[in-house]
Design an enzyme around this catalytic site. Structure first.
Site, PDB file in Angstrom:
ATOM      1  CB  ALA A 114      69.710  29.279  31.274  1.00 20.90           C
ATOM      2  N   GLY A 117      67.141  33.815  32.870  1.00 22.90           N
ATOM      3  CA  GLY A 117      66.030  32.893  32.684  1.00 22.90           C
ATOM      4  C   GLY A 117      64.941  33.307  31.726  1.00 22.90           C
ATOM      5  CG  ASP A 182      71.453  34.554  24.737  1.00 24.46           C
ATOM      6  OD1 ASP A 182      71.646  35.112  23.653  1.00 24.46           O
ATOM      7  OD2 ASP A 182      71.131  35.174  25.767  1.00 24.46           O
ATOM      8  CB  CYS A 235      73.248  41.045  22.979  1.00 25.46           C
ATOM      9  SG  CYS A 235      74.266  40.902  24.474  1.00 25.46           S
TER      10      CYS A 235
END
Length: 530
Positions: A114, A117, A182, A235
């Site tokens: 995370a 944030g 992620d 990414c």
């Protein structure tokens, strides 16, 4: 900038992209784009545009209803609205994964990797204070920024952890309705935004990242409830970290399948043919389903490079008691949540205990020992101290529907239904509301940021373009007229005491009014205007 890209990277991209390669490379000469996302826990996008000097200069980000492009030089981090948590500065493509997660109030959501944030605050805005958000990061030093950003956004229903996914999996097995992974990656999609990522790419191999992602995904899969949704995102452009990861998961977990993403906004489909050996042994329809994942290419959109896959776990969630959630609009700002989502503050004392790894006990009621310097330690009932403060300093409209937990002298309000945290590294056991001391309770900055102005007995509002709000944010003592302090509820309330300081109606921190015109500044040093 394209001249600084590693040869190994450009050679691989030329092989993958073929005729598109030149267009892809030209995107590195384009200026980077900038984005902010409005925090719907505080206000709507239209309300923000009406009060912000940036309101007329922004453009909507098509895949993020609360996201806007802004021009370089606007400096949104140097405005009081940033300190009020009204928006989060976020790269536009990075807003896409949470939009794909399909979060609704009442969901149990895990943001597994995370920090810092941004995506957790985006999830929290969609939960609207209902349900549970568990935000985790395995890097201890990164959890400080994670916790602060969650507190800045005014999130009331989050737990922040610092654990490896493999440690969380047995605790939360099959528990979450939504999971965001992620994943840490080689960062190829960020080369234009941050040239330091090029050096990181050369240092951390794709193979190393792929192995890490493989383990993270499997632990995440174990924590997803039947019928739940998992979004995996990176990414990077590397197929080994994208399509190949999803192909391996599908091969190992037959109860998972790809939910196709609609390819709009310039988004492009995933490439089944790039899965390589990972796709061997999969049924033809499973391989083909990888085209339902999505790639965000910088030469097709206004944003950096990203990849995302939406996965669902087959089956139906077990019929168990979940909070009954009814959401109502509250003047277009934070939404009120009604139902049995939690007990009233005073009923919360009757619950059991919790633990933490760093040597203490999280407890729902009772005292903690604090030495007074006179032999026997003085017992401070932290939970009772908080309840007394809430009764005196917060208005009757304060929606404190959370379980009260104390860790030593620190007090948290935790969402209902969270499993035992015994043995875990707990950064925030819930909404951190303050610390109990001898004959006093000191409210936290996190409490101030999570309140509405109307929920404090005393409040003081400064315009965002006033010199007073800048002086407050710099930590200065202020002198104010008593008639400028707003008293909520009965007018017989004393003027002396804690004052919720706001800008344009949104809290930024606490002050303490002494009764003689002086407002002592209670803004912590780490939250001040720099």
């Amino acid at each position: 900038m394209s001249g600084y890209l590693p040869i190994a990277f450009t050679t691989k991209m030329k092989s993958l992209l073929g005729e598109e390669y030149d267009r892809f490379m030209s995107s590195y000469e384009d200026p980077r784009v900038y984005g902010i996302r409005i925090n719907r826990l505080k206000l709507g996008a239209g309300e923000w545009k009406a009060i912000s000097p940036m309101g007329e200069a922004v453009r909507p980000i098509p895949w993020a209803p609360d996201g806007f492009y802004y021009e370089e030089g606007a400096r949104p981090g140097k405005h009081p609205h940033y300190h009020a948590g009204l928006y989060y500065i976020q790269e536009p493509s990075a807003m896409a994964p949470v939009e794909l997660l399909d979060v609704h109030p009442g969901h149990r959501v895990l943001d597994l990797c995370a920090a810092p944030g941004g995506k957790s605050t985006q999830i929290a805005a969609k939960l609207q204070g209902s349900g549970v958000l568990v935000s985790n990061d395995n890097a201890r030093e990164r959890t400080k920024a994670l916790a602060k950003n969650i507190e800045l956004a005014g999130v009331r229903n989050a737990v922040v952890l610092n654990e490896e996914p493999s440690v969380l999996a047995p605790v939360f097995r099959g528990w979450f309705d939504r999971i965001l992974v992620d994943a840490p990656c080689s960062g190829e999609g960020m080369f234009r935004k941050d040239e330091s990522m090029i050096a990181e790419w050369e240092k951390h191999s794709i193979e190393r990242c792929s192995a890490m992602q493989r383990h993270i995904l499997r632990d995440a899969a174990a924590m997803l409830a039947p019928g739940g949704v998992l979004v995996y995102s990176t990414c990077t452009f590397s197929p080994e970290e994208n399509e190949a990861q999803i192909a391996e998961l599908l091969a190992e977990y037959p109860d998972f399948e790809v939910r196709p993403v609609q390819h709009q906004y310039g988004w492009k489909p995933g490439h089944p043919e790039w899965a390589g050996e990972a796709g061997e042994g999969l049924a033809a329809e499973q391989i083909a389903s990888l085209a339902g994942t999505v790639r965000l290419w910088p030469h097709h959109i206004e944003g950096e490079g990203h990849y995302a896959a939406v996965l669902t776990r087959k089956g139906t969630a077990p019929a168990e008691e979940r909070p009954t959630v009814q959401v109502e609009e509250d003047n277009g700002k934070r939404k009120k949540v009604k139902g049995n989502a939690g007990a009233a503050l005073r009923a919360a004392e009757k619950k059991g205990g919790r633990g933490a790894k760093d040597g203490g006990k999280l407890q729902r009621a009772g005292g903690s020992a604090r030495h007074s310097g006179k032999g026997q330690p003085e017992v401070v009932d932290a939970a009772a101290s908080w309840l007394s403060f809430a009764k005196q300093e917060l208005s009757a409209g304060f929606a404190g529907t959370r379980s009260v937990l104390s860790f030593g002298s620190r007090v948290y309000l935790q969402p209902e239904g969270v499993p035992s945290l015994d043995g875990l590294h707990v950064v925030r056991a819930g909404w951190y509301v303050g610390e109990a001391g001898r004959n006093r309770f000191e409210p936290s900055q996190a409490l101030a940021m999570g309140l509405r102005q109307s929920e404090a007995v005393r409040s003081l509002d400064f315009a965002s373009d006033s010199p007073e709000i800048i002086r407050y944010l710099k930590g200065e003592t202020l002198f104010v007229e008593a008639n400028n302090i707003k008293i909520e509820g009965a007018p017989a309330q004393p003027l002396k005491g804690y004052v919720l300081v706001c800008t344009d109606g949104y809290p930024v921190g606490w002050g303490k009014y002494t009764g003689d015109g002086m407002l002592k500044n209670e803004l912590p040093a780490g939250w001040r205007w720099m």
